[in-house]
Each structure stands twice: as C-alpha cells, then as structure tokens.
Design a protein around this motif. Sequence first.
Motif, PDB file in Angstrom:
ATOM      1  N   MET A   1       0.840  -1.169   0.000  1.00 44.73           N
ATOM      2  CA  MET A   1       0.000   0.000   0.000  1.00 44.73           C
ATOM      3  C   MET A   1       0.891   1.240   0.000  1.00 44.73           C
ATOM      4  SD  MET A   1      -2.904   1.087   2.817  1.00 44.73           S
ATOM      5  CE  MET A   1      -3.848  -0.387   2.631  1.00 44.73           C
ATOM      6  N   ASN A   2       0.661   2.138  -0.925  1.00 40.77           N
ATOM      7  CA  ASN A   2       1.446   3.367  -1.001  1.00 40.77           C
ATOM      8  C   ASN A   2       0.845   4.422  -0.089  1.00 40.77           C
ATOM      9  OD1 ASN A   2       3.214   2.327  -2.866  1.00 40.77           O
ATOM     10  ND2 ASN A   2       2.012   3.003  -4.609  1.00 40.77           N
ATOM     11  N   PHE A   3       1.673   4.953   0.801  1.00 36.33           N
ATOM     12  CA  PHE A   3       1.247   5.976   1.751  1.00 36.33           C
ATOM     13  C   PHE A   3       1.878   7.302   1.392  1.00 36.33           C
ATOM     14  CE2 PHE A   3       0.194   2.314   4.288  1.00 36.33           C
ATOM     15  CZ  PHE A   3      -0.863   2.744   5.070  1.00 36.33           C
ATOM     16  N   LEU A   4       1.151   8.370   1.653  1.00 38.82           N
ATOM     17  CA  LEU A   4       1.712   9.698   1.598  1.00 38.82           C
ATOM     18  C   LEU A   4       2.413   9.900   2.931  1.00 38.82           C
ATOM     19  CD1 LEU A   4       2.037  12.440   0.254  1.00 38.82           C
ATOM     20  CD2 LEU A   4      -0.196  13.075   1.168  1.00 38.82           C
ATOM     21  N   GLU A   5       3.730  10.080   2.904  1.00 34.71           N
ATOM     22  CA  GLU A   5       4.513  10.148   4.131  1.00 34.71           C
ATOM     23  C   GLU A   5       4.934  11.574   4.448  1.00 34.71           C
ATOM     24  OE1 GLU A   5       6.778   5.889   4.525  1.00 34.71           O
ATOM     25  OE2 GLU A   5       7.925   7.600   3.828  1.00 34.71           O
ATOM     26  N   TYR A   6       4.797  11.911   5.713  1.00 35.59           N
ATOM     27  CA  TYR A   6       5.301  13.158   6.251  1.00 35.59           C
ATOM     28  C   TYR A   6       6.413  12.777   7.220  1.00 35.59           C
ATOM     29  CZ  TYR A   6       0.891  14.797   4.418  1.00 35.59           C
ATOM     30  OH  TYR A   6      -0.154  15.073   3.585  1.00 35.59           O
ATOM     31  N   LYS A   7       7.595  13.330   7.004  1.00 35.73           N
ATOM     32  CA  LYS A   7       8.731  13.015   7.857  1.00 35.73           C
ATOM     33  C   LYS A   7       9.244  14.285   8.522  1.00 35.73           C
ATOM     34  CE  LYS A   7      10.649   9.045   5.377  1.00 35.73           C
ATOM     35  NZ  LYS A   7      11.880   8.520   4.771  1.00 35.73           N
ATOM     36  N   THR A   8       9.658  14.132   9.773  1.00 36.45           N
ATOM     37  CA  THR A   8      10.295  15.248  10.458  1.00 36.45           C
ATOM     38  C   THR A   8      11.680  15.478   9.851  1.00 36.45           C
ATOM     39  OG1 THR A   8      11.303  13.820  12.113  1.00 36.45           O
ATOM     40  CG2 THR A   8       9.104  14.711  12.622  1.00 36.45           C
ATOM     41  N   ALA A   9      12.284  16.585  10.223  1.00 36.53           N
ATOM     42  CA  ALA A   9      13.612  16.904   9.699  1.00 36.53           C
ATOM     43  C   ALA A   9      14.617  15.796  10.020  1.00 36.53           C
ATOM     44  CB  ALA A   9      14.086  18.239  10.270  1.00 36.53           C
ATOM     45  N   TRP A  10      14.544  15.242  11.245  1.00 35.56           N
ATOM     46  CA  TRP A  10      15.470  14.165  11.615  1.00 35.56           C
ATOM     47  C   TRP A  10      15.130  12.865  10.909  1.00 35.56           C
ATOM     48  CZ3 TRP A  10      20.012  15.077  13.222  1.00 35.56           C
ATOM     49  CH2 TRP A  10      20.285  16.178  14.008  1.00 35.56           C
ATOM     50  N   ALA A  29      -4.764   4.258   7.808  1.00 38.89           N
ATOM     51  CA  ALA A  29      -4.953   3.367   6.664  1.00 38.89           C
ATOM     52  C   ALA A  29      -6.005   3.899   5.700  1.00 38.89           C
ATOM     53  CB  ALA A  29      -5.342   1.971   7.147  1.00 38.89           C
ATOM     54  N   SER A  30      -7.089   4.476   6.218  1.00 37.92           N
ATOM     55  CA  SER A  30      -8.184   4.905   5.344  1.00 37.92           C
ATOM     56  C   SER A  30      -7.807   6.097   4.459  1.00 37.92           C
ATOM     57  CB  SER A  30      -9.436   5.215   6.153  1.00 37.92           C
ATOM     58  OG  SER A  30      -9.148   6.126   7.171  1.00 37.92           O
ATOM     59  N   SER A  31      -6.971   6.992   4.952  1.00 44.50           N
ATOM     60  CA  SER A  31      -6.555   8.134   4.118  1.00 44.50           C
ATOM     61  C   SER A  31      -5.177   7.906   3.494  1.00 44.50           C
ATOM     62  CB  SER A  31      -6.545   9.428   4.937  1.00 44.50           C
ATOM     63  OG  SER A  31      -5.514   9.408   5.892  1.00 44.50           O
ATOM     64  N   LYS A  32      -4.570   6.778   3.809  1.00 48.10           N
ATOM     65  CA  LYS A  32      -3.259   6.397   3.275  1.00 48.10           C
ATOM     66  C   LYS A  32      -2.192   7.455   3.540  1.00 48.10           C
ATOM     67  CE  LYS A  32      -5.103   3.300  -0.127  1.00 48.10           C
ATOM     68  NZ  LYS A  32      -5.423   3.031  -1.479  1.00 48.10           N
ATOM     69  N   GLU A  33      -2.183   7.934   4.780  1.00 44.92           N
ATOM     70  CA  GLU A  33      -1.185   8.902   5.204  1.00 44.92           C
ATOM     71  C   GLU A  33      -0.465   8.356   6.420  1.00 44.92           C
ATOM     72  OE1 GLU A  33      -2.061  13.263   5.224  1.00 44.92           O
ATOM     73  OE2 GLU A  33      -4.113  12.497   5.170  1.00 44.92           O
ATOM     74  N   ARG A 122      -6.188  16.806  10.724  1.00 42.40           N
ATOM     75  CA  ARG A 122      -6.736  16.445   9.414  1.00 42.40           C
ATOM     76  C   ARG A 122      -7.312  15.022   9.417  1.00 42.40           C
ATOM     77  NH1 ARG A 122      -2.523  17.685   6.631  1.00 42.40           N
ATOM     78  NH2 ARG A 122      -1.537  15.649   6.657  1.00 42.40           N
ATOM     79  N   ASN A 123      -6.752  14.165  10.240  1.00 45.51           N
ATOM     80  CA  ASN A 123      -7.166  12.759  10.237  1.00 45.51           C
ATOM     81  C   ASN A 123      -7.933  12.338  11.487  1.00 45.51           C
ATOM     82  OD1 ASN A 123      -5.941  11.587   7.726  1.00 45.51           O
ATOM     83  ND2 ASN A 123      -4.155  12.585   8.607  1.00 45.51           N
TER      84      ASN A 123
END
Length: 133
Positions: A1-10, A29-33, A122-123
């Motif tokens: 499953m492809n997720f939209l990823e948000y990563k911190t600076a570290w 899982a439902s918003s794939k984030e 948002r989620n």
Amino acid sequence: MNFLEYKTAWAKKLPPYGAFDDYVILEVASSKERFLMRPAEFDFLARQLHMNCWEKKKSKYIQMLREWNECTGFADLEERPSPLFDLADTIEALKLLEGCTQLEYSKMADRDLHEFVVFLERNQEFQIVIRME
C-alpha cells in the motif's frame, strides 16, 4: 500500500553510522497517510508532555504518554501497534508544547511539531495507529 509520508527533519536524515534507522509511525490506513519521526523526537515530545503538561495539570494523561511512560502498547518490548482513542485530548496536549527553533539532536523542531498537529487534526475522524519500526 502506497502511503503519503510526512517526515520530520530528523526522519529525513540518515542516522549516523552505527545507529538504528528506527521510526515512530502514526498511520491512517483509510486516508493512506502516515507521519514518521525518530524515537528520540518522540521521547522529547513525551518528556515535554509529562513534565510540562500532565504533571502541572495542564492536560490529561493521554494514551501516547501512558504507553510511553508505562511501556505498554506500541512502547512495550513486543512493540504492538496501538490505535489512538483519545485524539482530541492528544491534539490539545500537543498544542501546549513548543519545539526547538533550530534543529537539535533528539529534539523536535517547532515546524515539525506544527505539522504533526496538523496531520492529527486532518485525520481525527479516522483511526490512527501508532507503532514503532
């Protein structure tokens, strides 16, 4: 499953030689984030939540803090993923915190903390699971 990823600076940086490439992941899982941070950043947030919010009676004893403090759920030896059940309280507690203004090891930057709160807001109608990897 492809997720939209948000990563911190570290989380965007490779760990130094010999360090583990571990993450604390909050996944929807439902918003794939999903939101990824380093364990040291999560520890920074948890310490701040414990000392500056919960001990001073500014916030409730939220689930993420309880699991971190009591080594249960996602923070136990088996690292079982945990759905977050108190998201509104978690968001309110996190809004009381301040990150660091400059990128410092084992601390979360203020902009990353803001993005984390935005991600949770948002989620908040979806189930969010926290886990370590």
